[in-house]
Motif scaffolding. Sequence first.
Motif, PDB file in Angstrom:
ATOM      1  N   ILE A 124       0.734  -1.294   0.258  1.00 55.02           N
ATOM      2  CA  ILE A 124      -0.011  -0.332   0.052  1.00 55.02           C
ATOM      3  C   ILE A 124       0.799   1.055  -0.063  1.00 55.02           C
ATOM      4  N   LYS A 125       1.601   1.111   0.874  1.00 52.60           N
ATOM      5  CA  LYS A 125       2.967   2.703   0.671  1.00 52.60           C
ATOM      6  C   LYS A 125       3.790   2.940  -0.283  1.00 52.60           C
ATOM      7  N   ARG A 126       3.618   1.323  -1.008  1.00 52.26           N
ATOM      8  CA  ARG A 126       4.939   2.040  -2.335  1.00 52.26           C
ATOM      9  C   ARG A 126       3.559   2.536  -3.323  1.00 52.26           C
ATOM     10  N   ALA A 127       1.992   1.824  -3.460  1.00 53.71           N
ATOM     11  CA  ALA A 127       1.385   2.519  -4.524  1.00 53.71           C
ATOM     12  C   ALA A 127       1.161   3.680  -4.227  1.00 53.71           C
ATOM     13  N   TYR A 128       0.916   4.288  -2.932  1.00 51.20           N
ATOM     14  CA  TYR A 128       0.759   5.235  -2.460  1.00 51.20           C
ATOM     15  C   TYR A 128       1.826   6.306  -4.028  1.00 51.20           C
ATOM     16  N   ARG A 129       2.916   5.740  -2.553  1.00 48.17           N
ATOM     17  CA  ARG A 129       4.339   6.710  -3.240  1.00 48.17           C
ATOM     18  C   ARG A 129       4.453   7.331  -5.219  1.00 48.17           C
ATOM     19  N   ARG A 130       3.642   6.255  -5.592  1.00 53.93           N
ATOM     20  CA  ARG A 130       3.661   6.078  -7.192  1.00 53.93           C
ATOM     21  C   ARG A 130       2.353   6.922  -7.565  1.00 53.93           C
ATOM     22  N   LEU A 131       1.741   6.824  -7.087  1.00 49.51           N
ATOM     23  CA  LEU A 131       0.662   7.471  -7.337  1.00 49.51           C
ATOM     24  C   LEU A 131       0.467   8.825  -7.135  1.00 49.51           C
ATOM     25  N   ALA A 132       1.415   9.024  -5.784  1.00 54.45           N
ATOM     26  CA  ALA A 132       1.732  10.927  -5.035  1.00 54.45           C
ATOM     27  C   ALA A 132       2.650  11.630  -6.341  1.00 54.45           C
ATOM     28  N   ARG A 133       3.639  10.321  -6.495  1.00 52.06           N
ATOM     29  CA  ARG A 133       4.594  11.166  -7.556  1.00 52.06           C
ATOM     30  C   ARG A 133       3.701  11.905  -8.788  1.00 52.06           C
ATOM     31  N   ARG A 134       2.626  10.974  -9.421  1.00 53.70           N
ATOM     32  CA  ARG A 134       2.201  11.105 -10.782  1.00 53.70           C
ATOM     33  C   ARG A 134       1.195  12.762 -10.405  1.00 53.70           C
ATOM     34  N   TRP A 135      -0.013  12.445  -9.236  1.00 51.63           N
ATOM     35  CA  TRP A 135      -0.996  13.313  -9.018  1.00 51.63           C
ATOM     36  C   TRP A 135      -0.966  15.372  -7.888  1.00 51.63           C
ATOM     37  N   HIS A 136       1.037  14.070  -7.379  1.00 51.05           N
ATOM     38  CA  HIS A 136       0.546  15.577  -6.454  1.00 51.05           C
ATOM     39  C   HIS A 136       0.043  17.004  -7.132  1.00 51.05           C
ATOM     40  N   PRO A 137      -0.774  18.038  -5.966  1.00 52.47           N
ATOM     41  CA  PRO A 137      -0.608  19.330  -7.270  1.00 52.47           C
ATOM     42  C   PRO A 137       0.386  19.980  -6.923  1.00 52.47           C
ATOM     43  N   ASP A 138       1.779  20.540  -6.924  1.00 52.35           N
ATOM     44  CA  ASP A 138       3.090  20.938  -7.171  1.00 52.35           C
ATOM     45  C   ASP A 138       3.504  19.672  -8.103  1.00 52.35           C
ATOM     46  N   ILE A 139       3.234  18.618  -7.857  1.00 52.41           N
ATOM     47  CA  ILE A 139       4.395  18.630  -9.902  1.00 52.41           C
ATOM     48  C   ILE A 139       3.010  18.582 -10.539  1.00 52.41           C
ATOM     49  N   ASN A 140       1.344  19.096 -10.531  1.00 51.52           N
ATOM     50  CA  ASN A 140       0.512  19.690 -11.393  1.00 51.52           C
ATOM     51  C   ASN A 140      -0.151  21.040 -11.008  1.00 51.52           C
ATOM     52  N   PRO A 141       1.332  21.913 -11.261  1.00 48.42           N
ATOM     53  CA  PRO A 141       0.001  23.027 -10.437  1.00 48.42           C
ATOM     54  C   PRO A 141      -1.040  23.977 -11.323  1.00 48.42           C
ATOM     55  N   GLY A 142      -2.539  23.835 -10.677  1.00 45.12           N
ATOM     56  CA  GLY A 142      -3.118  24.153 -11.715  1.00 45.12           C
ATOM     57  C   GLY A 142      -3.604  23.174 -12.202  1.00 45.12           C
ATOM     58  N   ASP A 143      -3.889  22.137 -12.289  1.00 48.08           N
ATOM     59  CA  ASP A 143      -4.920  20.635 -12.576  1.00 48.08           C
ATOM     60  C   ASP A 143      -6.050  20.520 -11.184  1.00 48.08           C
ATOM     61  N   ARG A 144      -6.792  21.267 -11.351  1.00 49.70           N
ATOM     62  CA  ARG A 144      -7.886  20.292 -10.983  1.00 49.70           C
ATOM     63  C   ARG A 144      -8.074  18.872 -10.782  1.00 49.70           C
ATOM     64  N   GLU A 145      -8.402  18.152 -11.837  1.00 55.53           N
ATOM     65  CA  GLU A 145      -8.369  16.994 -12.047  1.00 55.53           C
ATOM     66  C   GLU A 145      -7.246  16.119 -11.110  1.00 55.53           C
ATOM     67  N   ALA A 146      -5.752  16.665 -11.506  1.00 53.87           N
ATOM     68  CA  ALA A 146      -5.328  15.945 -10.966  1.00 53.87           C
ATOM     69  C   ALA A 146      -4.850  16.426  -9.243  1.00 53.87           C
ATOM     70  N   ALA A 147      -5.408  17.390  -8.666  1.00 53.76           N
ATOM     71  CA  ALA A 147      -5.944  17.519  -7.127  1.00 53.76           C
ATOM     72  C   ALA A 147      -6.827  17.088  -6.776  1.00 53.76           C
ATOM     73  N   VAL A 148      -7.963  16.753  -7.967  1.00 51.53           N
ATOM     74  CA  VAL A 148      -9.006  15.581  -7.237  1.00 51.53           C
ATOM     75  C   VAL A 148      -8.905  13.833  -7.013  1.00 51.53           C
ATOM     76  N   ARG A 149      -7.564  14.363  -8.044  1.00 52.10           N
ATOM     77  CA  ARG A 149      -7.038  12.270  -8.031  1.00 52.10           C
ATOM     78  C   ARG A 149      -6.284  12.222  -6.755  1.00 52.10           C
ATOM     79  N   PHE A 150      -5.378  13.179  -6.730  1.00 51.68           N
ATOM     80  CA  PHE A 150      -3.952  13.168  -5.098  1.00 51.68           C
ATOM     81  C   PHE A 150      -5.246  13.454  -3.904  1.00 51.68           C
ATOM     82  N   GLN A 151      -6.845  13.508  -4.155  1.00 53.10           N
ATOM     83  CA  GLN A 151      -6.740  13.286  -2.523  1.00 53.10           C
ATOM     84  C   GLN A 151      -7.584  12.592  -2.323  1.00 53.10           C
TER      85      GLN A 151
END
Length: 360
Positions: free
Chosen positions: A18-45
């Motif tokens: 679970i931790k590895r899956a979260y880290r992988r997805l967090a690197r993809r959807w984190h708002p700091d990596i996708n600034p201004g992307d509302r869909e990415a912010a929702v997916r990250f949450q």
Amino acid sequence: MDLYILLGVQREASEGDIKRAYRRLARRWHPDINPGDREAAVRFQQVLEAYETLIDPDRRRRYDAGQASPLPPPASSFGFTGFDFSSRVHAERTTTFGDLFEEVFARRRDPRLVPERGADIHVHARLGFEEAWRGAERAVTITRHHACQECAGSGFQRVSETACVSCEGSGTVRSVRGHMVFAKNCPRCAGTGILRQERCGTCHGQGVTPRTDALTVQVPAGTPDGARLRLGGKGHAGVRGGAPGDLYLDVHVEPHQLFRRDGDDVHMVLPIAVHEAGLGARIEVPTPDGTARVRVPPGTQSGQRFRLRERGVPTRLGGRGDLVVEVRLTLPPLLDERSKELLREFGRINGESVRARIGA
């Protein structure tokens, strides 16, 4: 939505999975990596909520028993919220129409936050002629960036939930243009008003840290002087989850006192005596991988060349070049009276001048 499917793990997944899956997805959807992307912010949450539910044994047990786990609602986007004509609001003289709506329409990504490919590393290696002929191993020591172990390369670490200081827990930040007031998602907390992560103190949010490594590089047989060998993915690690760079080994082959390489062929000069050139001989010559025999026919002239097939440099296709032997007539340093007399007699018998044809 099924939280296991959201994280991409099996229902029997361990805490580490679970931790590895979260880290992988967090690197993809984190708002700091996708600034201004509302869909990415929702997916990250959603990913964060799924992780917090499944990583806690009690919450996971209740979820598996059928209790629903709410996912975070979509955060509000940037928009116009009204006017403010209070005395504390003043329009800047330099404000233009383009400046006024720049934050509404512009969705440009901050180049400092997007993943970046790691830099390449270049090192040099010196090989002897025989080492390059046969192939060799070279140990190289390099200092390169690796994915940060503290944050698994994401650049962020989990912290206890606290109210975001940037937006004071509201999830939005306001900006004023003249008397117009605009609101947008807080970039630090992705519009949630709550901070669950902060920049990693070890790598300062870059996701990489330096480390010195010792590598063994295999130099193929037949590598020429000036060759550049590429080891994919052995350079610096990428920043914020980017692809790693490559390692390049620049090869310098030392010259040899007897052999000279020309492409895949090897050239050498073979001294021969007067009687060998005149009467012919079979002479053993050295090569980088053993000895070879050259047949010198009678009457051989100095400078004449003989080619020994497939006794040259190994090629990548499995073949070999040739060994080119150039014979050079060499007299002994000192001649006794008997040898001199024999040479005089040889000259009387073969009286024709060897320079007779010059200018003819």
